[in-house]
Enzyme design. Structure first.
Site, PDB file in Angstrom:
ATOM      1  N   SER A  68       1.730  -9.817  -0.719  1.00 54.40           N
ATOM      2  CA  SER A  68       1.387  -8.396  -0.668  1.00 54.40           C
ATOM      3  C   SER A  68       1.462  -7.780   0.724  1.00 54.40           C
ATOM      4  CB  SER A  68      -0.015  -8.179  -1.243  1.00 54.40           C
ATOM      5  OG  SER A  68      -0.942  -9.013  -0.564  1.00 54.40           O
TER       6      SER A  68
ATOM      7  N   GLU B 281      -9.971   5.711   2.995  1.00 54.96           N
ATOM      8  CA  GLU B 281     -10.774   4.618   3.540  1.00 54.96           C
ATOM      9  C   GLU B 281      -9.825   3.453   3.788  1.00 54.96           C
ATOM     10  OE1 GLU B 281      -9.510   2.799   0.166  1.00 54.96           O
ATOM     11  OE2 GLU B 281     -10.300   4.844   0.177  1.00 54.96           O
TER      12      GLU B 281
ATOM     13  N   LYS C 245       0.809  -1.229   0.000  1.00 55.31           N
ATOM     14  CA  LYS C 245       0.000   0.000   0.000  1.00 55.31           C
ATOM     15  C   LYS C 245       0.840   1.276   0.000  1.00 55.31           C
ATOM     16  CE  LYS C 245      -4.193  -1.856   0.223  1.00 55.31           C
ATOM     17  NZ  LYS C 245      -5.132  -1.680  -0.889  1.00 55.31           N
TER      18      LYS C 245
END
Length: 393
Positions: A377, A111, A89
């Protein structure tokens, strides 16, 4: 076949900007300026320097020997879990905070579901000294408590969302409402390849660093930059498109996106959007969407908060339509089994999201010389409570 966005913001039949009139100036400003900002040498220098010195890129491409022995193939893990903040991210939030700075925005909203995007957003806001507000469903706040604490320590305000299913979809709704009410000074950092154009394309560009590195790392390790297969989990789909991007035009590389099957696609407790979805509009773009016969959005379910979303990025809907990417799904139980297996075989506890990609290994036949890359990830620290609960059952 063309897999890039067109000038109207569409990938084939999917994408666009279906937004309230109040948001038009914000989205239009971003659309008009993002390519110029991203192409600016000063931006590129700052972004790449921070990726290297702050995030810790390139993330390693690790040959998982014991996992490879088990499946009788060469399995590499792209270690996005080793990035600062523990997931992919940060690649996107870092890029977007630099864009927001250049647009003179003084406030950031976001969010988050699993909390990794929220933490990554809070992190870059702290880095740049910009106010940060993160919307998070009450249910996700409960199951991702460590990440909530991290966001608060980093100076972000975490706003609990009590509407709907109290998960990611509802957090996104609230963030959009905030943006409508604060159009002048606020930039919305969307965490995946979803939302109105230009977000899916912009996030794709920031995450494409993953596949760029895979090519260089594989060339060094295997003498060829192309694997036989790349596997990544898909919620909205940013880590997956990041891992796939630089291979899209090479048909010899098989690409598989793994969605959250939940309790099973036939149970109604699932987040397998590609399997069950129909075209519809959610959060500003036309995409594949889980919906009832009368068009109401179905509540998704997954053991992993980051995959608990009823839609998918429009680029993934297009890649499914064209057949370039194969989409599969695995259940909560299969995901947990894969997470425990990697922990015991390689000493790496994966995020439950990433464990979905690992679980796909059980569903395919591999040859001994096959080279497989799995995009790991995120790391499993945030999911320890879930792992512990299921290890005791």
């Amino acid at each position: 076949m063309n897999y890039t966005v067109n000038d109207k913001g569409f990938y084939g039949n999917y994408g666009g900007a279906y937004i309230p009139e109040m948001l038009f100036p914000n989205v239009e400003e971003l659309r008009e300026q993002y390519l110029g900002i991203l192409g600016d040498p000063g931006f590129q220098t700052e972004f790449n320097t921070l990726l290297k010195d702050y995030v810790g890129r390139p993330s390693p491409l690790y040959f998982a020997k014991r996992l490879s022995d088990r499946y009788q193939a060469k399995i590499y893990l792209k270690r996005e879990d080793l990035n600062h903040t523990g997931a992919h991210k940060i690649n996107n939030t870092l890029g977007q905070i630099l864009v927001a700075e250049r647009l003179n925005k003084k406030r950031i909203i976001a969010e988050t579901g699993a909390g990794q995007h929220g933490v990554a957003t809070a992190t870059v806001c702290a880095l740049k000294g910009i106010e940060c507000v993160v919307y998070m469903g009450e249910k996700d706040i409960e199951r991702q408590a460590p990440n909530v604490s991290r966001m608060k320590i980093l100076g972000a305000k975490v706003v609990p969302v009590k509407s709907g299913s109290k998960t990611l979809k509802d957090a996104t709704n609230e963030a959009i409402r905030d943006w409508i009410n604060n159009p002048e000074d606020t930039h919305y950092i969307i965490g995946s390849v979803v939302g109105p154009h230009p977000y899916p394309d912009m996030v794709t560009r920031f995450q494409a660093v993953i596949s760029e590195e895979i090519k260089a790392q594989l060339l060094e390790k295997e003498g060829s930059e192309n694997p036989d297969l790349i596997i990544a989990c898909v919620g909205g789909g940013s880590n997956a498109i990041g891992a796939f991007y630089h291979f899209l035009d090479n048909e010899s590389v098989k690409l598989v996106g793994v969605e959250a099957g939940g309790l099973g696609v036939e149970t109604g407790k699932t987040a397998a959007t590609i399997e069950l979805g129909k075209p519809g509009v959610i959060h500003g773009s036309r995409t594949m969407l889980m919906q009832t016969e009368d068009g109401q959005i179905m509540e998704p379910h997954s053991i992993s908060a980051g995959l608990d979303y009823p839609g998918v990025g429009p680029i993934h809907a297009h890649l499914c339509d064209t057949g370039r990417v194969e989409y599969a799904n695995v259940t909560d139980e299969e995901c947990l089994n894969a997470g425990f297996l990697l922990s015991k075989l390689e000493g790496i506890i994966p995020a439950l999201e990433s464990a979905h990609a690992l679980a796909y290994l059980e569903k395919i036949k591999l040859a001994e010389n096959n080279v497989i890359v799995i995009n790991l990830s995120g790391r499993g620290d945030k999911d320890l409570a879930t792992y512990i609960r299921h290890s005791e059952e």
